[in-house]
Write a protein that holds these residues in place. Structure first.
Motif, PDB file in Angstrom:
ATOM      1  N   PHE A   8      30.022 -78.843  72.100  1.00  0.00           N
ATOM      2  CA  PHE A   8      29.547 -80.210  71.882  1.00  0.00           C
ATOM      3  C   PHE A   8      29.099 -80.848  73.204  1.00  0.00           C
ATOM      4  O   PHE A   8      28.062 -81.500  73.265  1.00  0.00           O
ATOM      5  N   ALA A   9      29.872 -80.656  74.263  1.00  0.00           N
ATOM      6  CA  ALA A   9      29.533 -81.204  75.576  1.00  0.00           C
ATOM      7  C   ALA A   9      28.236 -80.596  76.090  1.00  0.00           C
ATOM      8  O   ALA A   9      27.393 -81.299  76.656  1.00  0.00           O
ATOM      9  N   ASP A  10      28.046 -79.293  75.893  1.00  0.00           N
ATOM     10  CA  ASP A  10      26.809 -78.637  76.325  1.00  0.00           C
ATOM     11  C   ASP A  10      25.603 -79.188  75.571  1.00  0.00           C
ATOM     12  O   ASP A  10      24.544 -79.431  76.161  1.00  0.00           O
ATOM     13  N   GLU A  11      25.766 -79.381  74.274  1.00  0.00           N
ATOM     14  CA  GLU A  11      24.678 -79.932  73.471  1.00  0.00           C
ATOM     15  C   GLU A  11      24.355 -81.369  73.894  1.00  0.00           C
ATOM     16  O   GLU A  11      23.180 -81.756  73.956  1.00  0.00           O
ATOM     17  N   ALA A  12      25.397 -82.126  74.202  1.00  0.00           N
ATOM     18  CA  ALA A  12      25.191 -83.511  74.634  1.00  0.00           C
ATOM     19  C   ALA A  12      24.439 -83.551  75.963  1.00  0.00           C
ATOM     20  O   ALA A  12      23.537 -84.369  76.155  1.00  0.00           O
ATOM     21  N   LYS A  13      24.792 -82.666  76.887  1.00  0.00           N
ATOM     22  CA  LYS A  13      24.103 -82.612  78.177  1.00  0.00           C
ATOM     23  C   LYS A  13      22.641 -82.232  77.995  1.00  0.00           C
ATOM     24  O   LYS A  13      21.748 -82.809  78.610  1.00  0.00           O
ATOM     25  N   GLU A  14      22.400 -81.257  77.126  1.00  0.00           N
ATOM     26  CA  GLU A  14      21.029 -80.809  76.876  1.00  0.00           C
ATOM     27  C   GLU A  14      20.201 -81.928  76.246  1.00  0.00           C
ATOM     28  O   GLU A  14      19.058 -82.180  76.650  1.00  0.00           O
ATOM     29  N   THR A  15      20.786 -82.610  75.284  1.00  0.00           N
ATOM     30  CA  THR A  15      20.094 -83.725  74.637  1.00  0.00           C
ATOM     31  C   THR A  15      19.814 -84.849  75.635  1.00  0.00           C
ATOM     32  O   THR A  15      18.723 -85.432  75.637  1.00  0.00           O
ATOM     33  N   THR A  16      20.779 -85.124  76.503  1.00  0.00           N
ATOM     34  CA  THR A  16      20.606 -86.165  77.520  1.00  0.00           C
ATOM     35  C   THR A  16      19.484 -85.807  78.476  1.00  0.00           C
ATOM     36  O   THR A  16      18.645 -86.652  78.830  1.00  0.00           O
ATOM     37  N   ASN A  17      19.434 -84.553  78.906  1.00  0.00           N
ATOM     38  CA  ASN A  17      18.370 -84.114  79.812  1.00  0.00           C
ATOM     39  C   ASN A  17      16.999 -84.206  79.149  1.00  0.00           C
ATOM     40  O   ASN A  17      16.030 -84.629  79.776  1.00  0.00           O
ATOM     41  N   GLU A  18      16.915 -83.818  77.884  1.00  0.00           N
ATOM     42  CA  GLU A  18      15.652 -83.922  77.156  1.00  0.00           C
ATOM     43  C   GLU A  18      15.225 -85.386  77.016  1.00  0.00           C
ATOM     44  O   GLU A  18      14.047 -85.720  77.178  1.00  0.00           O
ATOM     45  N   PHE A  19      16.189 -86.251  76.731  1.00  0.00           N
ATOM     46  CA  PHE A  19      15.892 -87.672  76.611  1.00  0.00           C
ATOM     47  C   PHE A  19      15.395 -88.234  77.945  1.00  0.00           C
ATOM     48  O   PHE A  19      14.434 -89.003  77.985  1.00  0.00           O
ATOM     49  N   ALA A  20      16.037 -87.860  79.049  1.00  0.00           N
ATOM     50  CA  ALA A  20      15.649 -88.340  80.373  1.00  0.00           C
ATOM     51  C   ALA A  20      14.228 -87.884  80.712  1.00  0.00           C
ATOM     52  O   ALA A  20      13.422 -88.666  81.250  1.00  0.00           O
ATOM     53  N   GLU A  21      13.894 -86.650  80.408  1.00  0.00           N
ATOM     54  CA  GLU A  21      12.550 -86.144  80.659  1.00  0.00           C
ATOM     55  C   GLU A  21      11.518 -86.905  79.828  1.00  0.00           C
ATOM     56  O   GLU A  21      10.456 -87.268  80.303  1.00  0.00           O
ATOM     57  N   GLY A  22      11.861 -87.148  78.559  1.00  0.00           N
ATOM     58  CA  GLY A  22      10.961 -87.907  77.684  1.00  0.00           C
ATOM     59  C   GLY A  22      10.760 -89.335  78.185  1.00  0.00           C
ATOM     60  O   GLY A  22       9.654 -89.872  78.140  1.00  0.00           O
ATOM     61  N   ALA A  23      11.835 -89.947  78.673  1.00  0.00           N
ATOM     62  CA  ALA A  23      11.741 -91.311  79.197  1.00  0.00           C
ATOM     63  C   ALA A  23      10.852 -91.355  80.442  1.00  0.00           C
ATOM     64  O   ALA A  23      10.061 -92.275  80.623  1.00  0.00           O
ATOM     65  N   LYS A  24      10.989 -90.356  81.307  1.00  0.00           N
ATOM     66  CA  LYS A  24      10.148 -90.298  82.511  1.00  0.00           C
ATOM     67  C   LYS A  24       8.675 -90.154  82.128  1.00  0.00           C
ATOM     68  O   LYS A  24       7.812 -90.807  82.706  1.00  0.00           O
ATOM     69  N   GLU A  25       8.384 -89.299  81.161  1.00  0.00           N
ATOM     70  CA  GLU A  25       7.006 -89.112  80.707  1.00  0.00           C
ATOM     71  C   GLU A  25       6.446 -90.409  80.116  1.00  0.00           C
ATOM     72  O   GLU A  25       5.308 -90.788  80.381  1.00  0.00           O
ATOM     73  N   ALA A  26       7.267 -91.091  79.313  1.00  0.00           N
ATOM     74  CA  ALA A  26       6.829 -92.346  78.707  1.00  0.00           C
ATOM     75  C   ALA A  26       6.567 -93.402  79.771  1.00  0.00           C
ATOM     76  O   ALA A  26       5.577 -94.128  79.706  1.00  0.00           O
ATOM     77  N   ALA A  27       7.440 -93.488  80.771  1.00  0.00           N
ATOM     78  CA  ALA A  27       7.251 -94.455  81.851  1.00  0.00           C
ATOM     79  C   ALA A  27       5.969 -94.154  82.623  1.00  0.00           C
ATOM     80  O   ALA A  27       5.214 -95.071  82.981  1.00  0.00           O
ATOM     81  N   ASN A  28       5.700 -92.881  82.873  1.00  0.00           N
ATOM     82  CA  ASN A  28       4.468 -92.505  83.565  1.00  0.00           C
ATOM     83  C   ASN A  28       3.240 -92.854  82.736  1.00  0.00           C
ATOM     84  O   ASN A  28       2.231 -93.325  83.272  1.00  0.00           O
ATOM     85  N   ASP A  29       3.307 -92.624  81.425  1.00  0.00           N
ATOM     86  CA  ASP A  29       2.188 -92.955  80.543  1.00  0.00           C
ATOM     87  C   ASP A  29       1.922 -94.466  80.530  1.00  0.00           C
ATOM     88  O   ASP A  29       0.773 -94.903  80.579  1.00  0.00           O
ATOM     89  N   ILE A  30       2.991 -95.256  80.469  1.00  0.00           N
ATOM     90  CA  ILE A  30       2.844 -96.711  80.459  1.00  0.00           C
ATOM     91  C   ILE A  30       2.245 -97.184  81.778  1.00  0.00           C
ATOM     92  O   ILE A  30       1.327 -98.005  81.809  1.00  0.00           O
TER      93      ILE A  30
END
Length: 127
Positions: A8-30
């Motif tokens: 569960f902790a590994d999945e949470a870390k992976e999901t968090t990293n994916e979310f952070a990458e998506g947020a960075k991409e969205a911020a760059n697009d904006i």
């Protein structure tokens, strides 16, 4: 039980990293989109037109980041209109208006590179 928690902790870390990458991409697009709206890094067309239309109010100075110069033009215009009945206000308003028109024409007649280097990089506040 501990194996499930670890998974569960590994999945949470992976999901968090994916979310952070998506947020960075969205911020760059904006950020990219906002730059395109204002003419990108080079704001020549925007400030040139605003200088011609609203030059006496110093709007173009504020957009270029020259707050002190923008305030000077704005205050001069307000004082000019306040003293227009004394006669001197006409000359103050006319001077601020002429400054805006001259600067607008100067902005629009420069090449994009020359404008960017002079007013945005070099920070030349007047003419």
């Amino acid at each position: 039980m501990s194996e499930e928690n670890k998974d569960f902790a590994d999945e949470a870390k992976e999901t968090t990293n994916e979310f952070a990458e998506g947020a960075k991409e969205a911020a760059n697009d904006i950020s990219e989109g906002l730059n395109n709206i204002a003419g990108g890094e080079n704001k020549k067309m925007l400030v040139g037109i605003l200088a011609i239309i609203f030059g006496s109010l110093g709007v173009h100075k504020f957009i270029l980041g020259y707050q002190k110069e923008g305030i000077i033009l704005l205050v001069a215009t307000v004082v000019g209109y306040a003293t227009i009945c004394l006669g001197i206000g006409v000359f103050i308003v006319a001077a601020a208006w002429i400054i805006g028109i001259v600067e607008g024409i100067m902005y629009l007649t420069k090449s994009d590179e020359e404008f960017y280097n002079t007013y945005q990089v070099g920070r030349k506040p007047w003419f």
